[in-house]
Write a protein that holds these residues in place. Structure first.
Motif, PDB file in Angstrom:
ATOM      1  N   ASP A 114     -25.257  21.944  29.134  1.00 23.43           N
ATOM      2  CA  ASP A 114     -24.860  20.540  29.029  1.00 23.43           C
ATOM      3  C   ASP A 114     -25.269  19.761  30.271  1.00 23.43           C
ATOM      4  N   ILE A 115     -25.256  18.439  30.120  1.00 18.13           N
ATOM      5  CA  ILE A 115     -25.480  17.510  31.222  1.00 18.13           C
ATOM      6  C   ILE A 115     -24.250  16.609  31.296  1.00 18.13           C
ATOM      7  N   GLU A 116     -23.655  16.491  32.486  1.00 19.56           N
ATOM      8  CA  GLU A 116     -22.470  15.666  32.682  1.00 19.56           C
ATOM      9  C   GLU A 116     -22.765  14.522  33.648  1.00 19.56           C
ATOM     10  N   LEU A 117     -22.238  13.352  33.311  1.00 19.24           N
ATOM     11  CA  LEU A 117     -22.319  12.190  34.183  1.00 19.24           C
ATOM     12  C   LEU A 117     -20.908  11.675  34.393  1.00 19.24           C
ATOM     13  N   LYS A 118     -20.506  11.450  35.649  1.00 17.67           N
ATOM     14  CA  LYS A 118     -19.142  10.995  35.906  1.00 17.67           C
ATOM     15  C   LYS A 118     -19.067  10.295  37.254  1.00 17.67           C
ATOM     16  N   ASN A 119     -17.939   9.597  37.475  1.00 14.41           N
ATOM     17  CA  ASN A 119     -17.707   8.938  38.756  1.00 14.41           C
ATOM     18  C   ASN A 119     -17.726   9.947  39.896  1.00 14.41           C
ATOM     19  N   ALA A 120     -18.204   9.503  41.035  1.00 18.20           N
ATOM     20  CA  ALA A 120     -18.175  10.370  42.213  1.00 18.20           C
ATOM     21  C   ALA A 120     -16.747  10.617  42.694  1.00 18.20           C
ATOM     22  N   PHE A 121     -15.837   9.674  42.370  1.00 21.69           N
ATOM     23  CA  PHE A 121     -14.478   9.782  42.899  1.00 21.69           C
ATOM     24  C   PHE A 121     -13.443  10.045  41.810  1.00 21.69           C
ATOM     25  N   GLY A 122     -13.888  10.292  40.574  1.00 18.84           N
ATOM     26  CA  GLY A 122     -12.941  10.522  39.486  1.00 18.84           C
ATOM     27  C   GLY A 122     -13.269  11.795  38.740  1.00 18.84           C
ATOM     28  N   GLU A 123     -12.285  12.366  38.112  1.00 16.62           N
ATOM     29  CA  GLU A 123     -12.470  13.599  37.342  1.00 16.62           C
ATOM     30  C   GLU A 123     -11.817  13.398  35.976  1.00 16.62           C
ATOM     31  N   TYR A 124     -12.626  13.374  34.920  1.00 18.77           N
ATOM     32  CA  TYR A 124     -12.097  13.177  33.582  1.00 18.77           C
ATOM     33  C   TYR A 124     -12.031  14.532  32.877  1.00 18.77           C
ATOM     34  N   HIS A 125     -10.842  14.887  32.399  1.00 20.74           N
ATOM     35  CA  HIS A 125     -10.667  16.167  31.713  1.00 20.74           C
ATOM     36  C   HIS A 125     -10.858  15.940  30.211  1.00 20.74           C
ATOM     37  N   ALA A 126     -12.065  16.263  29.749  1.00 22.32           N
ATOM     38  CA  ALA A 126     -12.456  15.915  28.383  1.00 22.32           C
ATOM     39  C   ALA A 126     -12.067  16.958  27.347  1.00 22.32           C
ATOM     40  N   ASP A 127     -11.756  18.184  27.754  1.00 24.24           N
ATOM     41  CA  ASP A 127     -11.571  19.280  26.800  1.00 24.24           C
ATOM     42  C   ASP A 127     -10.534  18.996  25.713  1.00 24.24           C
TER      43      ASP A 127
END
Length: 403
Positions: free
Chosen positions: A191-204
Motif C-alpha cells: 500500500d501507499i499512505e499519505l497523511k499529515n506530518a503531525f497527525g495519525e489517523y487510525h483507519a482500520d
C-alpha cells in the motif's frame, strides 16, 4: 583492515544516505510540490531484491530494454521534484532534471518513440518535454516551459528539502506564501499512505466495516470536505447551502441498444438496432440541507438540472432529483441503491471492480496492469488530520518491485 572498513562505510553512506537537500529546480511560483526521496526508494528497492533474489535471474532471462530514468541521460537528483504552478489548471504538472548526457537523452527519447515537434521540444501521448539550458523540462503540458526555465535561471527560490519531507518515501506540500502544509507519503509492501506530518489517523476500524459492504463507491462528507473537494474542480459549492453528503454506487454490466438509420437498395429508410454491453453505475446521493430549495436554485443556475428534474452534472442517466424537507436525493432510476448506515466520519471509499477495466479503452497496458492491482482507494478526514490510502492486492513481491 580498519581503514578498508572505514572506506567501505563512507562509500556506503555517500551512495545510500548522503543527500543534496537544495531544491534548485522548483520555480518560485510553485503552490503544490511533490518530493520523492530517491535514495530511500533505492534502499527499499535493494531490500526488496535481497528478500527476493530470484527476481534478478528472472529479469536477466526476460531481457529487453530498460525504461529507467537512470538510463535516460538525465541526472537523477536525491529528491525528484514534481510541482504545480499557481493559477494554472490542476491537470498541469511539471518536473525538471539536469542533463547528464544529451546524446544519451536523444537516444532514450527515440527508443521511447517521442515525436520531435521542433525547438528542442518532444511529445508522446500526454507528456511534453523540452531541452533548455542544460535542463530537461517535463510536463503534462508545455505551456509553462518558458516561465519555468526563466524562474530556474533567476535562482530566486531558496527551497530546502527539510522544509517539506522528514524521513518518509515522499511528501506532498501545499505552499501559500510563508505557510506550508506538508503530508508524508509512505510506500509499503502492499500500500501507499499519505497523511499529515503531525497527525495519525487510525483507519482500520472504518476500513473493516467498509470492506464488508458490496459497493463500488461509498462516501460520507461534511460541508467543509464537500467544499474542499469542489475547489479541486474550480467550483464554489459554498453557495449551495449543502451541509453534508451521503453517497453509494454499484457497477453493473447492462445491454445498451443503439438505433441507427440507413437506406435499402430502393432508398427506403430502414432502422438498425445494435446491442452492446456497457458498464452502468447504480447510485444514490443524499445532500442534507436546512434549505433544500436554495440548493435546487443553485443547481439550476449552474445548469446541473434540466426541466425533467434530472441531475445532468452526473453523465450517467437516467436519474431523478427528489426534494425533501431537509435533503435532496439524486437517485438512478433503473436500479436504485440503498444507502448503508452512517459511519459518522468523513471518508470516500472506492473499491476496484473488474468492470472498470472492461469499459476502459484508452489506457496503456502498463496503466491497465497498475489499475488491475489496485484493491481500493480510501480518503478520511478528522478535524485537521487527513489520511489517504491506496491499497494494492497482496503480491509475491513488494510494491516497489511491481511499480
Amino acid at each position: 583492515m580498519a581503514l578498508i572498513f572505514l572506506l567501505i562505510a563512507a562509500t556506503f553512506y555517500f551512495v545510500f544516505y548522503h543527500q543534496d537537500k537544495t531544491l534548485r529546480l522548483v520555480p518560485e511560483n510553485t503552490d503544490i510540490l511533490i518530493l520523492i526521496d530517491t535514495k530511500k526508494c533505492t534502499r527499499q528497492y535493494i531490500s526488496g531484491i535481497l528478500r527476493h533474489p530470484s527476481l534478478i535471474t528472472e529479469k536477466s532471462k526476460a531481457g529487453g530494454e530498460s525504461v529507467s530514468l537512470w538510463d535516460s541521460g538525465l541526472k537523477v537528483p536525491d529528491f525528484v521534484q514534481v510541482f504545480h504552478l499557481r493559477d494554472s489548471p490542476l491537470s498541469q504538472w511539471y518536473s525538471v532534471f539536469e542533463i547528464k548526457d544529451e546524446q544519451e537523452l536523444f537516444n532514450y527519447l527515440k527508443r521511447q518513440k517521442f515525436l520531435s515537434i521542433g525547438n528542442q521540444t518532444f511529445k508522446k501521448d500526454f507528456i511534453s518535454l523540452k531541452i533548455s539550458d542544460g535542463n530537461c523540462l517535463i510536463g503534462t503540458s508545455g505551456s509553462a516551459f518558458r516561465s519555468i526555465s526563466n524562474s530556474i535561471k533567476s535562482g530566486k527560490n531558496d527551497y530546502q528539502a527539510d522544509s517539506f519531507i522528514d524521513g518518509s518515501t515522499g511528501s506532498l506540500s501545499f505552499i501559500s506564501g510563508p505557510r506550508t502544509r506538508n503530508f508524508s507519503i509512505d510506500l509499503h509492501d502492499d500500500d501507499i499512505e499519505l497523511k499529515n506530518a503531525f497527525g495519525e489517523y487510525h483507519a482500520d476500524p472504518v476500513l473493516a466495516k467498509l470492506a464488508s459492504r458490496n459497493v463500488f463507491l461509498d462516501a460520507e462528507l461534511d460541508s467543509e470536505n464537500i467544499n474542499r473537494i469542489a475547489q479541486l474542480f474550480s467550483t464554489d459549492f459554498t453557495r449551495s447551502g449543502i451541509g453534508s453528503l451521503r453517497a453509494a454506487a454499484r457497477l453493473e454490466l447492462v445491454n445498451d441498444t443503439i438505433i441507427t438509420y440507413g437506406y435499402d437498395d430502393h432508398f427506403n429508410e430502414i432502422e438498425k438496432k445494435t446491442v452492446q454491453k456497457i458498464v452502468q453505475p447504480n447510485y444514490a446521493i443524499v445532500l442534507h440541507s436546512t434549505h433544500p430549495e436554495k440548493a435546487i436554485r443553485y443547481f439550476q443556475e449552474k445548469k446541473w438540472m434540466n426541466t425533467r428534474n434530472e441531475f445532468t452534472a452526473i453523465p450517467f442517466q437516467p436519474n431523478k432529483v427528489i426534494e425533501n424537507k431537509n435533503a435532496i436525493e439524486i437517485i438512478s432510476t433503473r436500479n436504485p441503491v440503498k444507502l448503508p448506515l452512517k459511519m459518522k466520519t468523513n471518508y470516500v471509499f472506492v473499491k476496484n471492480n473488474p468492470l472498470l477495466l472492461s469499459g476502459w479503452k484508452t489506457g496503456s497496458p502498463a496503466e491497465k496492469k497498475m489499475i488491475s492491482q489496485l484493491e481500493y482507494f480510501f480518503y478520511a478526514n478528522r478535524n485537521h488530520e487527513y489520511y489517504v490510502k491506496l491499497q494494492f492486492k497482496k503480491g509475491k513481491l513488494p510494491l516497489i518491485l511491481r511499480l
